[in-house]
Scaffold this motif. Structure first.
Motif, short mmCIF file in Angstrom:
data_model
loop_
_atom_site.label_atom_id
_atom_site.label_comp_id
_atom_site.label_asym_id
_atom_site.label_seq_id
_atom_site.Cartn_x
_atom_site.Cartn_y
_atom_site.Cartn_z
N UNK A 1 9.91 2.76 -7.78
CA UNK A 1 10.49 2.58 -8.81
C UNK A 1 10.26 1.55 -9.87
N UNK A 2 10.51 1.59 -11.01
CA UNK A 2 10.21 0.44 -11.95
C UNK A 2 8.67 0.11 -12.17
N UNK A 3 8.39 -0.71 -12.95
CA UNK A 3 7.23 -1.10 -13.47
C UNK A 3 6.43 -1.86 -12.64
N UNK A 4 5.40 -1.08 -11.95
CA UNK A 4 4.69 -1.51 -10.94
C UNK A 4 3.03 -1.41 -11.45
N UNK A 5 2.25 -2.37 -10.82
CA UNK A 5 0.83 -2.24 -10.99
C UNK A 5 0.11 -1.75 -9.90
N UNK A 6 -0.89 -0.70 -10.26
CA UNK A 6 -1.54 -0.06 -9.28
C UNK A 6 -3.11 -0.23 -9.66
N UNK A 7 -3.81 -0.02 -8.22
CA UNK A 7 -5.21 -0.12 -8.08
C UNK A 7 -5.62 1.53 -8.67
N UNK A 8 -7.01 1.60 -8.58
CA UNK A 8 -7.58 2.97 -8.80
C UNK A 8 -7.26 3.83 -7.58
N UNK A 9 -7.21 3.39 -6.43
CA UNK A 9 -7.23 3.97 -5.23
C UNK A 9 -8.52 4.08 -4.40
N UNK A 10 -8.33 4.58 -3.08
CA UNK A 10 -9.47 4.52 -2.29
C UNK A 10 -9.40 5.62 -1.20
N UNK A 11 -10.28 6.44 -1.11
CA UNK A 11 -9.91 7.67 -0.27
C UNK A 11 -10.19 7.35 1.34
N UNK A 12 -9.17 7.80 1.97
CA UNK A 12 -9.44 7.70 3.46
C UNK A 12 -9.38 9.01 4.14
N UNK A 13 -10.35 9.30 4.82
CA UNK A 13 -10.40 10.72 5.62
C UNK A 13 -10.57 10.61 6.96
N UNK A 14 -9.61 11.27 7.86
CA UNK A 14 -9.58 11.22 9.18
C UNK A 14 -9.84 12.57 9.69
N UNK A 15 -10.99 12.84 10.39
CA UNK A 15 -11.39 14.05 10.57
C UNK A 15 -12.60 14.05 11.79
N UNK A 16 -12.60 15.10 12.70
CA UNK A 16 -13.41 14.94 13.82
C UNK A 16 -14.86 15.54 13.14
N UNK B 1 0.70 -1.31 -0.03
CA UNK B 1 0.04 0.11 -0.06
C UNK B 1 0.86 1.30 0.08
N UNK B 2 0.54 2.27 -0.90
CA UNK B 2 0.91 3.35 -0.86
C UNK B 2 -0.01 4.45 -0.60
N UNK B 3 0.30 5.64 -0.48
CA UNK B 3 -0.53 6.68 -0.30
C UNK B 3 -0.24 8.10 -0.52
N UNK B 4 -1.37 9.01 -1.07
CA UNK B 4 -0.99 10.27 -1.59
C UNK B 4 -1.99 11.28 -0.96
N UNK B 5 -1.45 11.99 -0.28
CA UNK B 5 -2.35 13.19 0.32
C UNK B 5 -2.30 14.47 -0.75
N UNK B 6 -3.40 15.37 -0.46
CA UNK B 6 -3.10 16.58 -1.30
C UNK B 6 -2.06 17.26 -1.33
N UNK B 7 -1.36 17.57 -2.12
CA UNK B 7 -0.13 18.39 -2.17
C UNK B 7 1.08 17.67 -1.87
N UNK B 8 1.01 16.58 -1.57
CA UNK B 8 2.12 15.57 -1.32
C UNK B 8 2.58 14.50 -2.24
N UNK B 9 3.76 14.03 -2.10
CA UNK B 9 4.34 12.99 -3.00
C UNK B 9 3.56 11.59 -2.52
N UNK C 1 -5.47 9.65 -0.44
CA UNK C 1 -5.90 8.24 -1.33
C UNK C 1 -4.93 7.12 -1.21
N UNK C 2 -5.41 5.99 -0.74
CA UNK C 2 -4.71 4.90 -0.51
C UNK C 2 -4.69 3.87 -1.79
#
Length: 125
Positions: A110-125, A38-46, A94-95
């Protein structure tokens, strides 16, 4: 190669979610011994690595999620899981499920990898 994530959603801090990534039978039969994770990407981040598990069951976690997240797989269901406990707002992202074919680590995709479409996780009060 087909990977499909599910299980994302919104949760309060301290809560839990479990993500699932279902691979096609062909994908799992052909690549199941490879490294998946699993990898993740937050808005504005790598994009960053979260957790991986290789064909022998070796696991690696990012320091930021160690002792809170658990990666596992069920070979009979062709499914990869990410159990996320004690969630924090900074876990919001997004995970992505990934099949890593070159380097098996959370520190690089790095390299040739295969990715899913992603699923959003939001943690907030």
């Amino acid at each position: 190669v087909h990977l499909e994530e599910s299980g994302g959603g919104s949760v309060q801090p301290g809560g839990s979610l479990r993500l699932s990534c279902v691979a096609s039978e062909y994908t799992y039969s052909t690549y199941g011994y490879y490294c998946m994770g699993w990898f993740r990407q937050a808005p504005g981040k790598k994009r960053e690595g979260v957790a991986i598990i290789d064909g022998s069951g070796r696991r690696m976690y990012a320091d930021s999620v160690k002792d809170r997240f658990t990666v596992s797989k069920d070979k009979t269901k062709y499914t990869l899981y990410l159990q996320m406990d004690s969630l924090k707002p900074e876990d919001t992202a997004v995970y992505y499920c990934v099949l890593l074919t070159t380097v098996c680590t959370v520190h690089s995709d790095a390299g040739r990898n295969y990715w899913g479409q992603g699923t959003q996780v939001t943690v907030a009060s």
